[in-house]
Design a protein around this motif. Structure first.
Motif, short mmCIF file in Angstrom:
data_model
loop_
_atom_site.label_atom_id
_atom_site.label_comp_id
_atom_site.label_asym_id
_atom_site.label_seq_id
_atom_site.Cartn_x
_atom_site.Cartn_y
_atom_site.Cartn_z
N THR A 249 1.12 -1.07 0.22
CA THR A 249 -0.30 0.24 0.19
C THR A 249 0.86 1.14 0.35
O THR A 249 1.76 1.50 0.36
CB THR A 249 -0.90 0.14 1.62
N LEU A 250 0.00 2.42 -0.65
CA LEU A 250 1.39 3.66 -1.03
C LEU A 250 -0.09 4.79 -0.79
O LEU A 250 -0.86 4.54 -1.15
CB LEU A 250 2.08 3.75 -2.08
N ALA A 251 1.00 5.67 -0.30
CA ALA A 251 0.02 7.21 -0.72
C ALA A 251 1.13 8.60 -0.17
O ALA A 251 2.18 8.44 -1.43
CB ALA A 251 -0.69 7.30 0.31
N LYS A 252 1.12 8.73 0.72
CA LYS A 252 0.84 10.28 0.63
C LYS A 252 2.34 10.51 -0.38
O LYS A 252 1.67 11.47 -0.57
CB LYS A 252 1.87 9.78 1.69
N GLY A 253 3.87 10.13 -0.21
CA GLY A 253 4.77 11.21 -1.26
C GLY A 253 4.69 10.90 -2.92
O GLY A 253 5.06 11.25 -3.16
N LEU A 254 3.95 9.92 -2.93
CA LEU A 254 3.44 9.20 -3.96
C LEU A 254 3.20 10.69 -5.03
O LEU A 254 2.81 11.12 -6.11
CB LEU A 254 2.75 8.12 -4.23
N GLY A 257 1.79 15.99 -2.56
CA GLY A 257 0.72 17.09 -2.55
C GLY A 257 -0.43 16.67 -2.79
O GLY A 257 -1.69 17.20 -2.05
N MET A 258 -0.48 16.15 -3.80
CA MET A 258 -1.90 16.46 -3.98
C MET A 258 -2.60 14.27 -3.77
O MET A 258 -1.69 13.44 -3.46
CB MET A 258 -1.88 15.46 -6.06
N PRO A 259 -3.69 14.44 -3.67
CA PRO A 259 -4.36 12.82 -2.91
C PRO A 259 -4.80 11.69 -3.76
O PRO A 259 -5.00 12.16 -5.27
CB PRO A 259 -5.63 13.23 -2.11
N VAL A 260 -3.56 10.62 -3.53
CA VAL A 260 -3.81 9.51 -4.21
C VAL A 260 -2.63 8.28 -3.98
O VAL A 260 -1.55 8.54 -2.45
CB VAL A 260 -2.60 9.85 -5.52
N GLY A 261 -3.61 7.02 -3.92
CA GLY A 261 -2.71 6.20 -2.92
C GLY A 261 -3.17 4.94 -3.64
O GLY A 261 -3.81 4.66 -4.82
N ALA A 262 -2.56 3.86 -3.09
CA ALA A 262 -2.63 3.07 -4.12
C ALA A 262 -2.18 1.29 -3.98
O ALA A 262 -1.76 1.75 -2.56
CB ALA A 262 -0.70 2.79 -5.66
N CYS A 263 -3.40 0.42 -3.73
CA CYS A 263 -2.62 -0.55 -3.28
C CYS A 263 -2.21 -1.60 -4.35
O CYS A 263 -3.06 -1.94 -5.59
CB CYS A 263 -4.29 -1.27 -2.72
N VAL A 264 -1.14 -2.37 -4.63
CA VAL A 264 -0.55 -3.40 -4.84
C VAL A 264 -0.76 -4.55 -4.94
O VAL A 264 0.11 -4.66 -3.63
CB VAL A 264 0.82 -2.72 -5.33
N GLY A 265 -0.84 -5.54 -5.96
CA GLY A 265 -1.37 -7.41 -5.71
C GLY A 265 -0.51 -7.80 -6.43
O GLY A 265 -0.50 -7.67 -7.69
N PHE A 266 0.55 -8.81 -5.71
CA PHE A 266 1.23 -9.12 -6.57
C PHE A 266 0.84 -10.17 -6.91
O PHE A 266 -0.13 -10.87 -5.57
CB PHE A 266 2.54 -9.21 -5.91
N GLY A 267 1.42 -11.31 -7.70
CA GLY A 267 1.00 -12.30 -8.33
C GLY A 267 -0.68 -12.63 -8.09
O GLY A 267 -0.87 -11.80 -8.66
N GLU A 268 -0.66 -13.87 -7.62
CA GLU A 268 -1.70 -14.08 -7.73
C GLU A 268 -2.76 -12.82 -6.65
O GLU A 268 -4.34 -12.62 -6.52
CB GLU A 268 -1.95 -15.53 -6.77
N ALA A 269 -2.41 -12.19 -5.91
CA ALA A 269 -3.16 -11.37 -4.82
C ALA A 269 -3.39 -10.15 -6.12
O ALA A 269 -4.76 -9.47 -5.64
CB ALA A 269 -1.99 -10.66 -4.15
N GLY A 270 -2.89 -10.15 -7.48
CA GLY A 270 -3.26 -9.26 -7.69
C GLY A 270 -4.43 -9.86 -8.55
O GLY A 270 -5.12 -8.54 -10.16
N THR A 271 -5.36 -10.25 -8.98
CA THR A 271 -6.42 -11.14 -9.13
C THR A 271 -7.50 -11.29 -7.97
O THR A 271 -8.66 -12.22 -8.90
CB THR A 271 -6.37 -12.02 -10.13
N VAL A 272 -7.42 -11.01 -6.90
CA VAL A 272 -8.38 -11.54 -5.94
C VAL A 272 -9.37 -11.16 -6.42
O VAL A 272 -11.10 -11.44 -6.60
CB VAL A 272 -7.47 -11.04 -4.49
N PHE A 273 -9.30 -9.88 -6.61
CA PHE A 273 -11.04 -8.60 -6.50
C PHE A 273 -11.52 -9.31 -7.71
O PHE A 273 -10.62 -9.21 -9.14
CB PHE A 273 -10.45 -7.40 -6.70
N ALA A 274 -12.86 -9.28 -7.52
CA ALA A 274 -13.25 -9.51 -9.31
C ALA A 274 -14.27 -8.24 -9.96
O ALA A 274 -13.95 -7.35 -9.01
CB ALA A 274 -14.69 -10.52 -9.18
N LYS A 275 -15.27 -8.16 -10.35
CA LYS A 275 -15.35 -6.90 -11.23
C LYS A 275 -16.60 -6.79 -10.12
O LYS A 275 -17.27 -7.78 -9.97
CB LYS A 275 -15.73 -7.26 -12.53
#
Length: 397
Positions: A249-254, A257-275
């Motif tokens: 998980t990322l945010a802050k310095g990315l 000063g503008m609001p942005v965050g990220a959740c990155v899933g590697f490998g299998e974890a990147g496809t856990v969410f479905a539509k």
């Protein structure tokens, strides 16, 4: 719109909920690593918006990127895609150097909420029902992220929480191993604990966490809300440990000063969410994505990772060299440091630093945080080191 500092503080107190109290300084503008308050006084900003303003204030590249994008396409929602979000996701994956997928959010707590939902779905599909996190860890203020936050002072009054979280002492690999079984869905850890006082773990702890999670099948979630995007002298703190988490998980310095965050899933974890499993109206906003791309470009172009290491070492060694009864030492990595005090007088140090023209953060009663912009230079760092003995004396007296 204008007003002196005192009148702005009075208006703030009358208009806002009291959860922040009334901040001591009303800022009006910034340039580089300096900010000016509403009364025209200049300060060296050693807080950086809580490790957010990576490029300092009013950086030309950030101003140009945001101005260009807001004049082109300011918002789309998640019903449509746009190139800046694709470019940002691709850039992050390139820096990470491992197969992964990205979800874009607006903040750190939202990135951690996404990671928690991902871990819940992963765990339920495998009959796993609890989570492990660290005592004094901080993952956010929303209820899901707060469930994982091991600070009783901000957590307890809002329970009970919807998930089973078991807390272990940070840095204790044996305690972590004992807590993580085949029934554990995920382990949430910061590579260095930020809000606890910029507390690095013992060498090898994060590698041990990776091994424990790999052995049991639990996801390892690395909360790098504060530690990533060059803050420690590496793009991501986990890279210095030689490990790859399952979720990042990322945010802050990315966003600089503008609001942005990220959740990155590697490998299998990147496809856990479905539509339809998760979403955000503002996540991946074109303007915030343009800002993030500018931040990454400037860090790479201007060699700021090396600057973080050089100036961070200067600050760390300089603080350690100060001999004063109030100062016990320094800890942290890169431009993410805490001056550790011998007495619980961080508020006094913060006030004395402000009076001397420096903005620092009374993070814990005995710890003062420094998280300046990554563009801070050696002369600016030395100006703080030269003033530090007097600041400590004023706070101690």
């Amino acid at each position: 719109m204008s007003g002196d500092g005192q009148s702005l503080r009075e208006r703030f107190e009358a208009a806002f909920m009291p959860n922040y109290g009334v901040p001591p300084v009303a800022l009006a503008r910034g340039e580089g690593c300096s900010v000016w308050d509403a009364d025209g006084r200049r300060y060296l900003d050693l807080i950086g918006g809580i490790a957010v303003t990576s490029l300092g204030h009013a950086h030309p590249a950030l101003v140009e990127a945001v101005s260009r994008q807001v004049a082109t396409l300011a918002h789309t929602s998640n019903l449509f895609l746009h190139e800046p979000e694709v470019l940002l996701a691709e850039r992050l994956l390139g820096l990470l150097g491992a197969p992964a997928r990205v979800f874009l959010a607006n903040s750190g707590t939202e990135a951690n909420e996404a990671a928690l939902k991902l871990a819940i779905k992963y765990g339920r599909s495998r009959g796993r029902h609890y989570f492990v996190a660290a005592e004094m860890g901080f993952h956010g203020r929303t209820l899901g992220a707060l469930s994982l936050t091991g600070k009783p002072s901000i957590r307890d009054q809002f329970g009970p929480f919807p998930i089973d979280v078991r807390f272990v002492p940070y840095g204790d690999a044996d305690a972590l191993k004992n807590a993580v079984t085949d029934d554990c869905a995920a382990v949430f850890l910061e590579p260095t604990q930020g809000e606890a006082g910029v507390v690095p773990p013992p060498d090898g702890y994060f590698r041990a966490a990776r091994e424990i999670c790999s052995a049991t099948g639990a996801l390892l979630v690395a909360d790098e809300i504060q530690s990533a995007i060059g803050r420690t002298g590496h793009w991501f703190a986990h890279q210095a440990e030689g490990v790859v988490p399952d979720v990042l998980t990322l945010a802050k310095g990315l966003g600089g000063g503008m609001p942005v965050g990220a959740c990155v899933g590697f490998g299998e974890a990147g496809t856990v969410f479905a539509k339809g499993d998760h979403g955000s109206t503002f996540g991946g906003n074109p303007v915030s994505c343009a800002a993030a791309l500018a931040v990454l470009d400037v860090i790479e172009r201007d060699g700021l990772l090396d600057n973080v290491k050089t100036v961070g070492a200067l600050l760390s060694e300089g603080i350690a060299a100060v001999r004063h009864p109030l100062l016990r030492g320094v800890r942290g990595r890169g431009l993410w440091l805490a001056a550790v005090l011998a007495e619980p007088r961080s508020a006094e140090v913060q006030a004395a630093a402000q009076e001397a023209g420096f903005l620092v953060n009374a993070l814990q009663p005995d710890a003062v945080r420094l998280a300046p912009p990554l563009v801070i230079d050696e002369a600016e760092a030395r100006s703080f080191l030269d003033a530090l003995p007097g600041i400590l004396e004023a706070a101690h007296g």
